[in-house]
Design a protein around this motif. Structure first.
Motif, PDB file in Angstrom:
ATOM      1  N   ARG A 271       0.818  -1.212   0.000  1.00  0.00           N
ATOM      2  CA  ARG A 271       0.000   0.000   0.000  1.00  0.00           C
ATOM      3  C   ARG A 271       0.848   1.256   0.000  1.00  0.00           C
ATOM      4  O   ARG A 271       0.503   2.255  -0.634  1.00  0.00           O
ATOM      5  N   VAL A 272       1.959   1.200   0.713  1.00  0.00           N
ATOM      6  CA  VAL A 272       2.841   2.375   0.771  1.00  0.00           C
ATOM      7  C   VAL A 272       3.424   2.680  -0.600  1.00  0.00           C
ATOM      8  O   VAL A 272       3.437   3.833  -1.041  1.00  0.00           O
ATOM      9  N   ILE A 273       3.917   1.647  -1.307  1.00  0.00           N
ATOM     10  CA  ILE A 273       4.600   1.922  -2.576  1.00  0.00           C
ATOM     11  C   ILE A 273       3.630   2.102  -3.746  1.00  0.00           C
ATOM     12  O   ILE A 273       4.066   2.344  -4.882  1.00  0.00           O
ATOM     13  N   THR A 274       2.316   2.018  -3.470  1.00  0.00           N
ATOM     14  CA  THR A 274       1.339   2.360  -4.502  1.00  0.00           C
ATOM     15  C   THR A 274       0.474   3.543  -4.075  1.00  0.00           C
ATOM     16  O   THR A 274      -0.504   3.876  -4.751  1.00  0.00           O
TER      17      THR A 274
ATOM     18  N   LYS B 261       8.756   6.752  -3.642  1.00  0.00           N
ATOM     19  CA  LYS B 261       8.434   5.321  -3.663  1.00  0.00           C
ATOM     20  C   LYS B 261       9.569   4.516  -4.314  1.00  0.00           C
ATOM     21  O   LYS B 261       9.893   3.411  -3.866  1.00  0.00           O
ATOM     22  N   ALA B 262      10.185   5.098  -5.340  1.00  0.00           N
ATOM     23  CA  ALA B 262      11.306   4.409  -5.977  1.00  0.00           C
ATOM     24  C   ALA B 262      12.497   4.308  -5.021  1.00  0.00           C
ATOM     25  O   ALA B 262      13.202   3.293  -4.986  1.00  0.00           O
ATOM     26  N   GLU B 263      12.732   5.361  -4.228  1.00  0.00           N
ATOM     27  CA  GLU B 263      13.824   5.325  -3.239  1.00  0.00           C
ATOM     28  C   GLU B 263      13.569   4.245  -2.194  1.00  0.00           C
ATOM     29  O   GLU B 263      14.488   3.527  -1.780  1.00  0.00           O
TER      30      GLU B 263
ATOM     31  N   SER C 245      11.541  -0.208  -9.867  1.00  0.00           N
ATOM     32  CA  SER C 245      11.512   1.220  -9.525  1.00  0.00           C
ATOM     33  C   SER C 245      10.626   1.995 -10.490  1.00  0.00           C
ATOM     34  O   SER C 245       9.861   2.880 -10.093  1.00  0.00           O
ATOM     35  N   GLY C 246      10.727   1.660 -11.771  1.00  0.00           N
ATOM     36  CA  GLY C 246       9.869   2.308 -12.757  1.00  0.00           C
ATOM     37  C   GLY C 246       8.400   2.007 -12.511  1.00  0.00           C
ATOM     38  O   GLY C 246       7.532   2.875 -12.666  1.00  0.00           O
ATOM     39  N   MET C 247       8.120   0.792 -12.093  1.00  0.00           N
ATOM     40  CA  MET C 247       6.727   0.417 -11.848  1.00  0.00           C
ATOM     41  C   MET C 247       6.150   1.141 -10.641  1.00  0.00           C
ATOM     42  O   MET C 247       4.988   1.560 -10.654  1.00  0.00           O
ATOM     43  N   VAL C 248       6.924   1.292  -9.578  1.00  0.00           N
ATOM     44  CA  VAL C 248       6.370   1.969  -8.393  1.00  0.00           C
ATOM     45  C   VAL C 248       6.261   3.476  -8.609  1.00  0.00           C
ATOM     46  O   VAL C 248       5.505   4.151  -7.900  1.00  0.00           O
ATOM     47  N   ARG C 249       6.990   4.006  -9.590  1.00  0.00           N
ATOM     48  CA  ARG C 249       6.810   5.418  -9.935  1.00  0.00           C
ATOM     49  C   ARG C 249       5.466   5.647 -10.618  1.00  0.00           C
ATOM     50  O   ARG C 249       4.921   6.752 -10.585  1.00  0.00           O
TER      51      ARG C 249
END
Length: 271
Positions: free
Chosen positions: A49-52, A61-63, A82-86
């Motif tokens: 939930r945090v990274i989305t 989120k990428a960090e 990383s690209g996906m969570v951005r």
């Protein structure tokens, strides 16, 4: 999957294709690492939930993903995740579903590079038929009380040395991390992904007796013309199909069986 998630998945697919087009990238290793990230996010709901969270910036989120995964996975996997969570996701679960699809696609790409994609397609279909016809086996593979290790051992006894290693990996992941799907539905999704690697659709063809090579070619040509795309045929024999044929493409069923025509005639006479 729709809206933002559909767009995010499309972008991730393009990134994966670009990565695996590079012959120096180990597609099988990439698949394993993406599968591990899938398992992590499926298990850790709060992290997912945090990274989305759309309220957080993509870079933040990428960090976070970098701190969690750095040193645990390779650079290609980290860049892809990383690209996906951005990206923005309509639901947090969509990110996990997409990671799982990319893991399977990477494995299928490895099979394609090794000229064994056709074998994997056929083995997935055949295994699905075996599971459907063997209730004891299906129960053992879907038993929620059985450990992942026990299920993996059973699969090794069934497939080890008899199937392509990519088939073994795909089925093992599906069995040990079903994520709420039926085993049959998961195998069908994998078969569809395999067909899409060649830009073709899948038709499941059931007949009373095996088709000859000429009949297979003619049927494939007719279906390709009908749907406007090359067609991969998964062939099954069922003696209860009285001299006819049933073709299923996605959710569409083309039923030309004698039994179906008899039933229709009976309905008309009764009506």
């Amino acid at each position: 999957m729709n809206g933002a998630s559909r767009d995010a998945l499309a972008t991730a697919r393009e990134r994966l294709d670009a990565l695996t087009d590079n012959t120096s990238v180990d597609a099988a290793k990439l698949a394993g690492e993406l599968a591990a990230v899938t398992a992590l996010l499926d298990r850790e709901v709060s992290l997912r939930r945090v990274i989305t969270d759309p309220a957080q910036s993509g870079e933040a989120k990428a960090e976070l993903a970098g701190r969690l995964l750095g040193g645990q996975v390779g650079g290609e996997t980290l860049d892809l995740v990383s690209g996906m969570v951005r990206s923005r996701w309509s639901q947090s679960r969509d990110l996990v579903d997409s990671l799982e699809e990319l893991a399977a696609t990477a494995d299928l790409t490895a099979a394609q590079s090794g000229d064994s994609l056709d074998d994997v397609e056929d083995e997935l279909f055949r295994f699905g038929r075996i599971v459907s016809s063997n209730t004891e086996l299906r129960a053992a593979l879907t038993d929620r009380s059985a450990s992942a290790a026990a299920k993996s051992q059973l699969l090794r006894s069934l497939l080890g040395g008899k199937a392509n290693v990519v088939t073994e990996r795909l089925v093992a992941r599906l069995v040990t991390l079903p994520r709420g799907r039926s085993l049959e539905a998961g195998l069908e999704s994998l078969s569809t992904l395999a067909a899409e690697r060649r830009g073709r659709m899948v038709a499941t063809v059931t007949t009373a007796v095996p088709l000859s090579d000429v009949q297979k070619q003619r049927l494939g040509a007719v279906l390709a013309k009908l749907y406007g795309r090359p067609m991969h045929l998964n062939l099954d024999v069922d003696p209860t199909v009285l001299g006819g044929i049933v073709v299923r493409v996605g959710d569409e069923v083309i039923d030309g069986t004698i039994a179906d025509r008899i039933e229709e005639a009976s309905r008309r006479m009764a009506g």
